[in-house]
Each structure stands twice: as C-alpha cells, then as structure tokens.
Design an enzyme around this catalytic site. Structure first.
Site, mmCIF file in Angstrom:
data_model
loop_
_atom_site.group_PDB
_atom_site.id
_atom_site.type_symbol
_atom_site.label_atom_id
_atom_site.label_comp_id
_atom_site.label_asym_id
_atom_site.label_seq_id
_atom_site.Cartn_x
_atom_site.Cartn_y
_atom_site.Cartn_z
ATOM 1 N N GLU A 135 -3.564 47.519 -98.918
ATOM 2 C CA GLU A 135 -4.305 48.746 -99.244
ATOM 3 C C GLU A 135 -5.744 48.427 -99.653
ATOM 4 O O GLU A 135 -6.657 49.176 -99.317
ATOM 5 C CB GLU A 135 -3.582 49.560 -100.322
ATOM 6 C CG GLU A 135 -2.186 50.053 -99.936
ATOM 7 C CD GLU A 135 -2.128 50.890 -98.642
ATOM 8 O OE1 GLU A 135 -3.178 51.406 -98.196
ATOM 9 O OE2 GLU A 135 -1.037 51.010 -98.073
ATOM 10 N N CYS A 145 -3.660 45.521 -88.094
ATOM 11 C CA CYS A 145 -3.843 44.323 -87.280
ATOM 12 C C CYS A 145 -2.576 44.104 -86.455
ATOM 13 O O CYS A 145 -1.465 44.260 -86.961
ATOM 14 C CB CYS A 145 -4.079 43.144 -88.220
ATOM 15 S SG CYS A 145 -4.250 41.571 -87.374
ATOM 16 N N CYS A 150 -0.054 38.925 -90.317
ATOM 17 C CA CYS A 150 -1.239 39.322 -91.091
ATOM 18 C C CYS A 150 -0.863 40.424 -92.074
ATOM 19 O O CYS A 150 -0.100 41.323 -91.748
ATOM 20 C CB CYS A 150 -2.321 39.807 -90.143
ATOM 21 S SG CYS A 150 -3.764 40.501 -90.982
ATOM 22 N N CYS A 172 -9.180 39.247 -89.604
ATOM 23 C CA CYS A 172 -9.325 40.246 -90.679
ATOM 24 C C CYS A 172 -10.142 39.684 -91.836
ATOM 25 O O CYS A 172 -10.927 40.408 -92.455
ATOM 26 C CB CYS A 172 -7.960 40.706 -91.173
ATOM 27 S SG CYS A 172 -7.103 41.760 -89.984
#
Ligand SMILES: [Zn+2]
Ligand SMILES: [Zn+2]
EC number: 3.4.-.-
Length: 189
Positions: A135, A145, A150, A172
């Site tokens: 979050e 993703c 991930c 990311c």
C-alpha cells in the site's frame, strides 16, 4: 517521515514489527518511520456497514490525510484490525490513495486463524509487512506488478500474499526511488 497510525485496537507487537522493518527499508531514502498517535474507531462509525459487518476502506483516508498534514509526514499508513470492503468487492486487505498520501491496511484477514490454520504470530507479521509495503508503494505511485514475487503483485487471496516476498522487484524499486526523490523535492524535506 512515514507515520504509522493505529486505528482502534491494534496489537502492539505487529505495530513494532512494522515500524522496525519499514524503518529498515526506508532508511536507504533517509526516511524515518514512526508510530504516532492513534485514532478511535468510534470516529468512523459512519463507515460501518452493519449488514456486511465491515468498514468502508476509503472512508478512513481523509482522516489519515489530516494526520499527514498535522505531522508534516511524507506518507501515512493507517492500521486497523477490523474487516474492510470496497463497493463491488467482498473484502480488501488494504487501500491507498496517492493524492491523500495515505494508505490503510487491515490485519483482520491476515491471521492464520481466520483460515482455520493454527495461530502463527510470525506469519501474521510477515503478511502485515507485505500489505504495508504494497500500500505504501501505491501511495508513492507504484502500480500492480506482473512479477508474482514482487510485493506490488496484486493479492486476490491470502495465497497470493504468501507467495510474494515483502520486497519490491528491481523494476518497482527503481520507480519507487524516482517517485520518492521527486516527492522529497516537492515537500522540501
Ligand atoms: Zn494494490
Ligand atoms: Zn515489481
């Protein structure tokens, strides 16, 4: 600073686990993570749907955004131990809004007991950390993703959560770095 704000009764050992591990990660960006204040669940009675027995997730975000403003935080992570929903979804593990600079996670469906499994505090904490990292990633503008390992991979169920790691993948991580350095410039911190 990233502020962790417990809302209602939230187990202290989970909060300190989150604080320690989020601090450990965000230290690389020189961002502190602190547990500050707490909000009463009574303030969100309007968000409770008595037929569903759940709270509307998005209803918490404006109040968290005020905490962000008051403490001049870069982001705020609310933590609740009640069940959350969003319209059209049976439940949500968490919700985030980059505009508010705020996110919310629920521990309710992270307890192994919820699924009929034996209690496991370590597993509960790991799951909470994954939801928190996920979050907060959204708060900083990351999207879902495709990499199932991930932490930004979408969790449809607790099985997906348990499959992924608590860390961002390389791609990311690069995006996160970019976004954070920009928001530092914006807020002048
Ligand atoms: Zn997500
Ligand atoms: Zn990723």
């Amino acid at each position: 600073m990233i502020a962790i704000v417990p809302i209602g009764e939230v187990p202290g050992d989970v909060l300190s686990f989150l604080q320690t591990n989020l601090s450990g990660f965000y230290a690389r960006y020189r961002i502190e993570v602190r547990v500050i204040g707490s909000l009463s669940l009574n303030a969100f009675s309007h968000a409770f749907d008595m037929y569903r027995g759940q709270f509307l997730g998005r209803a918490f975000l404006p109040a968290l955004s005020l905490v962000k403003r008051d403490f001049k935080a870069l982001a705020v992570l609310g933590v609740v131990d009640v069940d959350l929903y969003e319209p059209g979804l049976n439940f949500i593990f968490g919700i985030a809004h980059p505009g508010f600079g705020a996110a919310l996670i629920s521990l309710y469906r992270l307890y192994p007991e919820f699924y009929g499994d034996p209690p496991d505090r370590k597993l509960l904490k790991e799951r909470a950390l994954k939801e928190a990292m996920h979050e907060l990633g959204h708060v900083f503008g990351l999207e879902h993703c495709p990499n199932p390992k991930c932490v930004m991979h979408f969790s449809n169920s607790i099985i997906d959560t348990d499959m992924k790691s608590w860390m961002y993948c390389e791609s990311c991580l690069r995006k996160l770095e970019e976004r954070i350095s920009r928001s530092h410039v914006r807020s002048g911190t």
